[in-house]
Design an enzyme around this catalytic site. Structure first.
Site, mmCIF file in Angstrom:
data_model
loop_
_atom_site.group_PDB
_atom_site.id
_atom_site.type_symbol
_atom_site.label_atom_id
_atom_site.label_comp_id
_atom_site.label_asym_id
_atom_site.label_seq_id
_atom_site.Cartn_x
_atom_site.Cartn_y
_atom_site.Cartn_z
ATOM 1 N N LYS A 129 0.868 -1.193 0.000
ATOM 2 C CA LYS A 129 0.000 0.000 0.000
ATOM 3 C C LYS A 129 0.897 1.232 0.000
ATOM 4 O O LYS A 129 2.045 1.154 0.434
ATOM 5 C CB LYS A 129 -0.882 0.002 1.256
ATOM 6 N N ASP A 169 -7.018 4.584 -4.425
ATOM 7 C CA ASP A 169 -7.670 4.461 -3.109
ATOM 8 C C ASP A 169 -8.242 5.850 -2.839
ATOM 9 O O ASP A 169 -8.470 6.609 -3.817
ATOM 10 C CB ASP A 169 -6.638 4.025 -2.044
#
Ligand code: NDP
Length: 448
Positions: A129, A169
């Site tokens: 991430k 995201d």
């Protein structure tokens, strides 16, 4: 305290000590480790071979300076992150988040969750991430583009189609992915599928935009079906009005449910007639405006200040699709009092541990993020496959694969919960099922 509880206790103490001031990361690790108690009892080899101690430590954490020049000619400096958590079953895969709240602990919690989520999809992708504390809100097109270019000027050396494949995201949608991809190509001269969520004219996949929201609703349908229910005529409340929220609302509507409330960080709108999604899409995807503007176009609706209030709206099904820890114990109690029958997490870790306990102890059907929102990353992996094969599948083909994947995730999660004596507990089922595949791969690959 039993032997396995003791092991968990020691691991957690170690995580807190080695990663100070990262409460979200501690929370994510605690949730997984607690679920693994029956696994540790059956498989002492995972402890003996250090799998547990290794899986809670990222393989690599990259932090970098992101300097850029704003429209007034001033130099701005943000911080960039990429946490490459686990590559045991495939290249690191996970989104980039641009939001002022981003810090290393938040990226680590998201990267850690991503390991298990990606494993659940059944596709060969590891967990990672990244992101930045950059706030895209209120920035001009030029500023967003210059920021993305500066961010990628550093990130490019750490990623690659077989190394690490970022996606979107919070705060990173199609526009940002386009700028990031353009800069990657300029830095490397490579035309590879190094980012997913790309535009359809340069390697993107149909259904990727819709995938997380659609996948969430496919998952709920399976969960409801197993409990002799369905979505038809159900009243639904969805927090957020971004990518996940909008397409969850779209699919829920197509399956006969009525979405009555949506939100952003300013507040929420309530429309008893059902939210008009075309208006939400126009405001959010095209005009980039606030959700409060909705009530100007739909006078029967109401806007309420403050996003937390959305959980006091009576509904059958709640879909938190905004951000972490948005449902606390108090909100969960209110939802139960209002008769909520199912909660499915579109956002990552949107329910606090106390809220999850409230749902589970009141027999609310509860679908955890790792399983329920895995449709986005699964479709990203389908985008990678299409890029690798230099081909494009049709909308129906990708959608049908997505439906199969979500069905498999539900079945797998539910079956593993049963096998480990936690019938109906999808939190435990998802954590164990996701963990086992990665842990077995780590054992097979030795201590590396
Ligand atoms: P977007 O940026 O498209 O939308 C986020 C939405 O949530 C916006 O409406 C935003 O409101 C709201 N929001 C964000 N932060 C807060 C906050 N602190 N308080 C209240 N509201 C907030 O993001 P996505 O839809 O992509 O992501 C939403 C969630 O889903 C995240 O948890 C993400 O990690 C998760 N997720 C996303 C996937 C994807 O494919 N995009 C895949 C799997 C999970 P505002 O505009 O006012 O900030």
């Amino acid at each position: 305290m039993g032997a396995s509880q003791q092991i968990i206790h020691e691991l957690l103490a170690e995580v807190v000590k080695r990663n100070p001031n990262e409460p979200e990361f501690h929370q994510a690790v605690l949730e997984v480790l607690e679920s693994l108690e029956p696994v540790i009892e059956r498989h002492p080899e995972f402890v003996e071979s250090g799998v547990l101690r290794r899986i809670i430590e990222p393989e690599r954490q990259i932090m970098f300076r992101v300097p850029w020049v704003d429209d007034d000619g001033h130099v701005q400096v943000n911080r960039g992150f990429r946490v490459q958590f686990n590559s045991c079953i495939g290249p690191y895969k996970g989104g980039l988040r641009f939001h002022p709240s981003v810090n290393l602990g938040i990226i680590k919690f998201l990267g850690f969750e991503q390991i298990f989520k990606n494993s659940l999809t059944g596709l060969p992708i590891g967990g990672g991430k990244g992101g930045s504390d950059f706030n895209p809100k209120g920035k001009s097109e030029g500023e967003v583009m210059r920021f993305c270019q500066s961010f990628m000027s550093e990130l490019y050396r750490h990623i690659g189609a077989d190394v690490d494949v970022p996606a979107g995201d919070i705060g990173v949608g199609g526009r940002e992915i386009g700028y990031l991809y353009g800069q990657y190509k300029k830095c490397t001269g490579l035309y590879t599928g190094v980012l997913t969520g790309k535009g359809l004219t340069f390697g993107g996949s149909l259904v990727r935009t819709e995938a997380t929201g659609y996948g969430l609703v496919y998952f709920i349908e399976e969960m409801l079906k197993a409990n002799r229910q369905n979505l038809a005529n159900k009243i639904v409340v969805i927090s957020g009005s971004g990518n996940v929220a909008i397409y969850a609302a779209e699919k829920a509507g197509q399956l006969g449910a009525k979405v009555v409330a949506m939100s952003d960080s300013d507040g929420y709108i309530y429309d008893a007639n059902g939210i008009d999604l075309d208006t939400v899409k126009r405001l959010k995807e095209v005009e980039r405006r606030r959700i409060r503007a909705y009530s100007k176009y739909h006078p029967t609706s109401e806007f309420f200040e403050g996003s937390q209030g959305i959980w006091s709206v009576k509904c059958d099904i709640a879909l938190p699709c905004a951000t972490q820890n948005e449902i606390n114990e108090e909100s969960a109690l209110k939802m139960v009092e209002n008769g909520v029958m199912a909660v499915a997490e579109g956002a990552n870790m949107p329910s606090t541990p106390e809220a999850v306990k409230v749902f589970q102890s009141n027999n609310v059907l509860f679908a955890p993020a790792k399983a329920a929102n895995a449709g986005g990353v699964a479709t990203s992996a389908l985008e990678m496959s299409q890029n690798g094969m230099r081909c494009s599948w049709t909308f129906d083909e990708v959608d049908s694969r997505l439906q199969d994947i979500m069905k498999n995730i539900y079945n797998q999660t539910s079956r593993v919960a049963d096998e480990y004596g936690c019938e109906g507990n999808l939190v435990t089922g998802a954590n164990i099922a996701g963990f086992l595949k990665v842990a077995n791969a780590m054992m097979a690959q030795g201590v590396v």
